[in-house]
Design a protein around this motif. Structure first.
Motif, PDB file in Angstrom:
ATOM      1  N   THR A 194      40.286  92.904 -18.946  1.00 29.52           N
ATOM      2  CA  THR A 194      40.031  93.363 -20.328  1.00 29.52           C
ATOM      3  C   THR A 194      39.470  94.597 -20.510  1.00 29.52           C
ATOM      4  O   THR A 194      38.704  94.954 -19.554  1.00 29.52           O
ATOM      5  N   LYS A 195      39.411  95.262 -21.646  1.00 32.44           N
ATOM      6  CA  LYS A 195      38.635  96.419 -21.870  1.00 32.44           C
ATOM      7  C   LYS A 195      37.042  96.465 -22.042  1.00 32.44           C
ATOM      8  O   LYS A 195      36.688  95.435 -21.641  1.00 32.44           O
ATOM      9  N   MET A 196      36.544  97.534 -22.092  1.00 32.39           N
ATOM     10  CA  MET A 196      35.067  97.858 -21.778  1.00 32.39           C
ATOM     11  C   MET A 196      34.268  97.041 -22.880  1.00 32.39           C
ATOM     12  O   MET A 196      33.268  96.398 -22.569  1.00 32.39           O
ATOM     13  N   PHE A 197      34.846  96.963 -24.200  1.00 30.13           N
ATOM     14  CA  PHE A 197      33.929  96.541 -25.133  1.00 30.13           C
ATOM     15  C   PHE A 197      34.481  95.316 -26.065  1.00 30.13           C
ATOM     16  O   PHE A 197      34.211  95.204 -27.235  1.00 30.13           O
ATOM     17  N   CYS A 198      35.932  94.944 -25.658  1.00 30.46           N
ATOM     18  CA  CYS A 198      36.643  94.039 -26.425  1.00 30.46           C
ATOM     19  C   CYS A 198      37.282  92.947 -25.278  1.00 30.46           C
ATOM     20  O   CYS A 198      37.471  93.509 -24.342  1.00 30.46           O
ATOM     21  N   GLY A 199      38.074  92.015 -25.758  1.00 26.49           N
ATOM     22  CA  GLY A 199      38.928  91.193 -24.959  1.00 26.49           C
ATOM     23  C   GLY A 199      40.262  91.592 -24.696  1.00 26.49           C
ATOM     24  O   GLY A 199      40.999  90.909 -24.130  1.00 26.49           O
ATOM     25  N   CYS A 200      40.889  92.914 -25.486  1.00 28.14           N
ATOM     26  CA  CYS A 200      42.030  93.215 -25.286  1.00 28.14           C
ATOM     27  C   CYS A 200      42.537  93.385 -23.565  1.00 28.14           C
ATOM     28  O   CYS A 200      41.620  93.718 -22.845  1.00 28.14           O
ATOM     29  N   SER A 201      43.796  93.251 -23.479  1.00 26.75           N
ATOM     30  CA  SER A 201      44.426  93.407 -21.999  1.00 26.75           C
ATOM     31  C   SER A 201      44.341  94.801 -21.584  1.00 26.75           C
ATOM     32  O   SER A 201      44.579  95.863 -22.473  1.00 26.75           O
TER      33      SER A 201
ATOM     34  N   GLN B  66      48.163  96.203 -27.578  1.00 24.56           N
ATOM     35  CA  GLN B  66      46.925  95.585 -26.839  1.00 24.56           C
ATOM     36  C   GLN B  66      45.816  96.290 -27.520  1.00 24.56           C
ATOM     37  O   GLN B  66      44.927  97.011 -27.036  1.00 24.56           O
ATOM     38  N   THR B  67      45.504  95.991 -28.824  1.00 26.80           N
ATOM     39  CA  THR B  67      44.554  96.524 -29.614  1.00 26.80           C
ATOM     40  C   THR B  67      43.939  95.464 -30.641  1.00 26.80           C
ATOM     41  O   THR B  67      44.575  94.264 -30.725  1.00 26.80           O
ATOM     42  N   CYS B  68      42.759  95.730 -31.103  1.00 21.65           N
ATOM     43  CA  CYS B  68      42.075  94.953 -31.929  1.00 21.65           C
ATOM     44  C   CYS B  68      41.103  95.793 -32.761  1.00 21.65           C
ATOM     45  O   CYS B  68      41.060  96.985 -32.380  1.00 21.65           O
ATOM     46  N   PRO B  69      40.247  95.174 -33.875  1.00 21.18           N
ATOM     47  CA  PRO B  69      39.561  96.159 -34.799  1.00 21.18           C
ATOM     48  C   PRO B  69      38.534  96.791 -33.584  1.00 21.18           C
ATOM     49  O   PRO B  69      38.257  97.863 -34.148  1.00 21.18           O
ATOM     50  N   VAL B  70      37.953  96.316 -32.887  1.00 20.76           N
ATOM     51  CA  VAL B  70      37.108  97.045 -31.777  1.00 20.76           C
ATOM     52  C   VAL B  70      37.696  98.114 -31.232  1.00 20.76           C
ATOM     53  O   VAL B  70      36.863  99.249 -31.325  1.00 20.76           O
ATOM     54  N   CYS B  71      38.847  98.011 -30.397  1.00 21.84           N
ATOM     55  CA  CYS B  71      39.250  99.400 -29.853  1.00 21.84           C
ATOM     56  C   CYS B  71      40.110 100.217 -30.755  1.00 21.84           C
ATOM     57  O   CYS B  71      40.167 101.365 -30.341  1.00 21.84           O
ATOM     58  N   MET B  72      40.221  99.705 -31.987  1.00 17.82           N
ATOM     59  CA  MET B  72      40.905 100.708 -32.926  1.00 17.82           C
ATOM     60  C   MET B  72      39.979 101.438 -33.656  1.00 17.82           C
ATOM     61  O   MET B  72      40.125 102.165 -34.612  1.00 17.82           O
TER      62      MET B  72
HETATM   63 ZN    ZN Z   1      40.419  95.616 -28.603  1.00 16.51          ZN
END
Ligand code: ZN
Ligand code: ADP
Ligand code: MG
Length: 475
Positions: A19-26, A36-42
């Motif tokens: 998973t990514k550095m600061f969120c749970g995305c793959s 593979q995005t979410c509000p944190v990495c966007m």
């Molecule tokens: Zn994310």
């Protein structure tokens, strides 16, 4: 006047976390854009980052493998700049308190060992990717890569020519792959290199003005770009020009480096500690656990394979540089396999079979037991070395053990003299011309006779007995 080049590398390596550095995305590579995005990495407002413990561990693991001091206290900083692939407007990176400081990697060029110092290793997040190809006057942004954990390894300006730079990259790649923190896939961009280079008159202590060549993703590009850039700087100096400190790009099509932008300074980035993330306290116990888990590294393995097992340098090198290959090899030894014979099979037939299917050693379908059993059959004369090749391939394809393959395929070596003698007689009887020429002095024909007997026996005749019988009957 004689000049020398001075080179320092900044290498970015994507970490093998799920998973990514600061969120749970793959972090999976190659998916449809923005899946593979979410509000944190966007970078949407109002979200908070949560640190990936595994990523921190992997950087400490790398630092430990590269002789660094592991910082007791480390912190993330915001590096501010505007670019479409960075939706937050800042990259979370490390500035004044990186996780690792002062290490080194030893490289070897033309048999001479040289130590290259490491300034630091820090942890940061990757940016997204802008896509311009295949579009009409439009640009797209793929944020699948945004937030993927990345470590940056910075060397001291200890490198003196492009070949040393490439050797350093190769050694670094071997280590990160061996310790399992990065897949080292340069084509997919998991390992990328920025090269800083300057020239100075030989014997001068101060460094010249440097340029930085950005983002090269192959060993060849690193070598070619540095060669070109050193020539360009030397030519400029000879013509009385000044070198401008700037960032340049390698244009692989034209084979030149091109000016991209003037160099930005640290203060341009307005670094400050990220208030959303707590400082990291790295406990001595954790560091020790990570250190213990690394075990023996490729250099030490290679030295041991040469000194204790008396393997030739190329065998020692090849078997020590892959974590799975070395573990497999060492298990063969533990089961009583002979080192040189094992090395030959691993680097020969096994490497070929894996390569044909594009498999890594980690996906090897054979166990060390398969090989040791088969070597035993060869040693006891049950099968010949030639038949062993057939057995090996069949074990690889079917997973069956050596004894079963030999039994099922009827591959037991034929060692009864009377039986072989009959076939030898038959071969000689139907080749009177060849026999005459052999007796008249054409010694090369021995190969022909042996080949005929082997063909008759489907390769199973004991070659030693065949040779002896043929000699006896022909002389
Ligand atoms: Zn994310
Ligand atoms: P900057 O301030 O431009 O970021 P750094 O001192 O942080 O420069 O060094 C960045 C990289 O450039 C390091 O790998 C370092 O070894 C290398 N480097 C620094 N000065 C020179 C120089 N004069 N010539 C070649 N490489 C250099
Ligand atoms: Mg710097």
């Amino acid at each position: 006047m004689d000049y020398e080049a001075v080179i320092g590398l900044e290498i970015h390596a994507q970490l093998l976390t799920d998973t990514k550095m600061f969120c749970g995305c793959s972090t999976k590579f190659g998916s449809e854009p923005n899946t593979q995005t979410c509000p944190v990495c966007m970078g949407l407002p109002g979200v908070l980052p949560v640190m990936n413990r595994k990523a921190v561990e992997y950087v400490i693991r790398t630092g430990a493998a590269m002789n660094c001091e592991i910082a007791g206290r480390s912190r993330f900083a915001r590096k501010n700049y505007f670019y479409p692939d960075l939706p937050k407007g800042y990259q979370i990176s490390q500035y004044e308190l990186p996780l690792c400081n002062r290490g080194h990697i030893d490289i070897s060029v033309d048999g001479v060992t040289k130590r290259i110092g490491l300034t630091r290793i820090h942890l940061e997040e990757d940016a997204g990717k802008n896509i311009h190809e295949g579009t009409r006057n439009e640009s797209f942004v793929d944020l699948n890569r945004a937030g993927v954990p990345l470590m940056e390894i910075v060397t001291e300006p200890d490198i003196r020519n492009p070949r040393e730079a490439v050797e350093f990259m190769k050694k670094l790649r071997t280590i990160v792959r061996f310790i399992g923190v990065c897949d080292g896939n340069m084509e997919q961009g998991s390992l990328r290199c920025d090269a800083n280079v300057s020239v100075r008159p030989a014997g001068q202590d101060e460094f010249g003005v440097k340029t930085e060549i950005k983002n090269m993703n192959s060993f060849r590009f690193v070598e070619k770009a540095l060669e070109y850039e050193i020539r360009r700087q030397l030519r400029a100096l000879k013509e009385g020009e000044r070198i401008i400190q700037e960032t340049r790009l390698w244009n692989a099509d034209r084979g030149v480096t091109e000016s991209m932008r003037s160099k930005e300074e640290a203060h341009d980035y307005r670094y400050f500690p990220d208030p959303d993330l707590m400082p990291i306290e790295v406990g001595a116990l954790w560091t020790e656990q990570i250190r213990a888990d690394i075990g023996e590294l490729p250099d030490a393995k290679k030295a041991r394979y040469s000194a204790e097992l008396k393997l030739p340098e190329q065998d020692a090198d090849a078997l020590s540089s892959d974590r799975y290959a070395s573990a497999w090899f060492e298990e063969v030894l533990a089961l009583g396999g002979e080192p040189k014979a094992a090395a030959n099979w691993i680097r020969g037939d096994l490497a070929r079979l894996l390569n044909e299917e594009n498999r890594e050693f980690a996906q090897c379908p054979l166990t060390p037991c398969h090989l040791v059993d088969m070597l035993g059959l060869v040693d006891r004369g049950t099968i010949s070395g030639k038949i062993a090749k057939t057995v090996f391939e069949e074990m690889y394809r079917s997973g069956k053990d050596a004894g079963t393959v030999v039994k099922e395929k009827g591959l037991v070596q034929m060692s009864d003299e009377a039986g072989i003698a009959k076939i030898v007689d038959a071969v000689l009887a139907r080749s009177p011309g060849e026999v005459e020429r052999y007796r008249a002095g054409d010694a090369k024909l021995m190969g022909f006779f042996v080949g005929q007997v082997m063909k008759e026996t489907k390769g199973k005749a004991n070659p030693k007995i065949v040779n002896e019988l043929l000699k006896k009957k022909l002389d």
